[in-house]
Motif scaffolding. Sequence first.
Motif, PDB file in Angstrom:
ATOM      1  N   ARG A 312     -10.053 -50.958  -2.740  1.00  0.00           N
ATOM      2  CA  ARG A 312     -11.330 -50.493  -3.275  1.00  0.00           C
ATOM      3  C   ARG A 312     -12.169 -49.853  -2.182  1.00  0.00           C
ATOM      4  NH1 ARG A 312     -14.321 -54.601  -7.074  1.00  0.00           N
ATOM      5  NH2 ARG A 312     -12.462 -54.027  -8.280  1.00  0.00           N
ATOM      6  N   LEU A 313     -12.145 -50.432  -0.977  1.00  0.00           N
ATOM      7  CA  LEU A 313     -12.893 -49.848   0.130  1.00  0.00           C
ATOM      8  C   LEU A 313     -12.363 -48.462   0.476  1.00  0.00           C
ATOM      9  CD1 LEU A 313     -13.213 -53.037   2.355  1.00  0.00           C
ATOM     10  CD2 LEU A 313     -15.098 -51.836   1.228  1.00  0.00           C
ATOM     11  N   LYS A 314     -11.058 -48.303   0.403  1.00  0.00           N
ATOM     12  CA  LYS A 314     -10.470 -46.991   0.666  1.00  0.00           C
ATOM     13  C   LYS A 314     -10.910 -45.982  -0.390  1.00  0.00           C
ATOM     14  CE  LYS A 314      -6.085 -44.660   1.600  1.00  0.00           C
ATOM     15  NZ  LYS A 314      -4.606 -44.828   1.744  1.00  0.00           N
ATOM     16  N   SER A 315     -10.934 -46.421  -1.644  1.00  0.00           N
ATOM     17  CA  SER A 315     -11.349 -45.518  -2.721  1.00  0.00           C
ATOM     18  C   SER A 315     -12.823 -45.132  -2.606  1.00  0.00           C
ATOM     19  CB  SER A 315     -11.088 -46.167  -4.080  1.00  0.00           C
ATOM     20  OG  SER A 315     -11.984 -47.260  -4.309  1.00  0.00           O
ATOM     21  N   LEU A 316     -13.622 -45.969  -1.942  1.00  0.00           N
ATOM     22  CA  LEU A 316     -15.035 -45.673  -1.741  1.00  0.00           C
ATOM     23  C   LEU A 316     -15.275 -44.763  -0.535  1.00  0.00           C
ATOM     24  CD1 LEU A 316     -16.625 -49.164  -2.495  1.00  0.00           C
ATOM     25  CD2 LEU A 316     -16.619 -47.139  -3.958  1.00  0.00           C
ATOM     26  N   GLY A 317     -14.197 -44.455   0.199  1.00  0.00           N
ATOM     27  CA  GLY A 317     -14.309 -43.490   1.284  1.00  0.00           C
ATOM     28  C   GLY A 317     -14.347 -44.056   2.685  1.00  0.00           C
TER      29      GLY A 317
END
Length: 341
Positions: A312-317
């Motif tokens: 999820r952190l990766k998807s948030l950038g």
Amino acid sequence: MLSADPLTLGEWSWDAQSSRLAIHIDASTGYQEIDGVWTLQSVSKVLAGLSHQRLHQLFSDGASGTDPVSCRLKLSTGKSLTLTGQFKADGSASGVLMRRGEAEEWLADPSGAELEAAFQPIVSLHTGEIGGFEALARWPRASAGHPYSPEDRGLATSMLMRASEALSAWIRDSGRQDLFVNVNVTAPDLAEETLVALVGDLIAGHDFSPGQLRIELTEQAALRDPETALRTVEALKDAGAGVVLDDFGTGHSSFEWLEALPADGLKVDADLIRKLERPRMQTILKAVTGLAHELGLSTTAEGVEDLETVGRLKSLGFDFVQGFAFSRPLPAAQAGKLLKA
């Protein structure tokens, strides 16, 4: 050249005009790694612990006349020695090098507690590899009743040197030229006139690329003296250091500092990351990473304790993550082994 005294290793001389330290070691002593003519920057390659800072202070403080010299040094190979001698009227100096016991040197506070450096991995979400480490001060043998206050003590000198030595060893042993290390500085550290010179010497002495030695600065530290903070950060950048805004999102003027300081990255505070399940927080974090990238800054999520949140952190950038989900802070040697895992 020398007497048969088993404690005498060789001779040294300091030329104040050329700022060169000449060291002549008896070949039979086994201390040949420090033999040669050095600048204060180049000699850092063969020194360990606080030794480079001691030499820098000794020969940069303008001592002269009949001032005596006594400077304890530790080599990167673990051997210890002492420079003894005397300054001359023109600022030059000379003397002999004496053998010392090879017990580990520590930076101790008045109560006898010993400072150690521990390193926590910072993992890249783009490659899945360790990108670097954050250096953290630890007092493993401190008494429970002793109130330590790193903010008051100003630990940057010791931590910068220990972190630089560790980074140099990791690069050498792993072959990874892209590694970095982050070191926290406090308000007292920013006010030290020697901070920028020390950072420049460490970068040059270890042949680091720009941005490999990174300074973490909190808003609270900068607010103590904003003008000094901005001036020091700009000088650190000129010296080749990277600058990271730490604990981003917890201060009342974070966005003001984001605009004012020439930073390379920001670390989002763990308190915000722990609220990741909230939809509104996800929207805020995605906006923060997007803004940071528009400004050319990398982003790191601190306090990550659950591997399930990494996606999820990766998807948030986010570019990097750090926390117990990957590793607790480790001694330099153990941290280096993670690079080979």
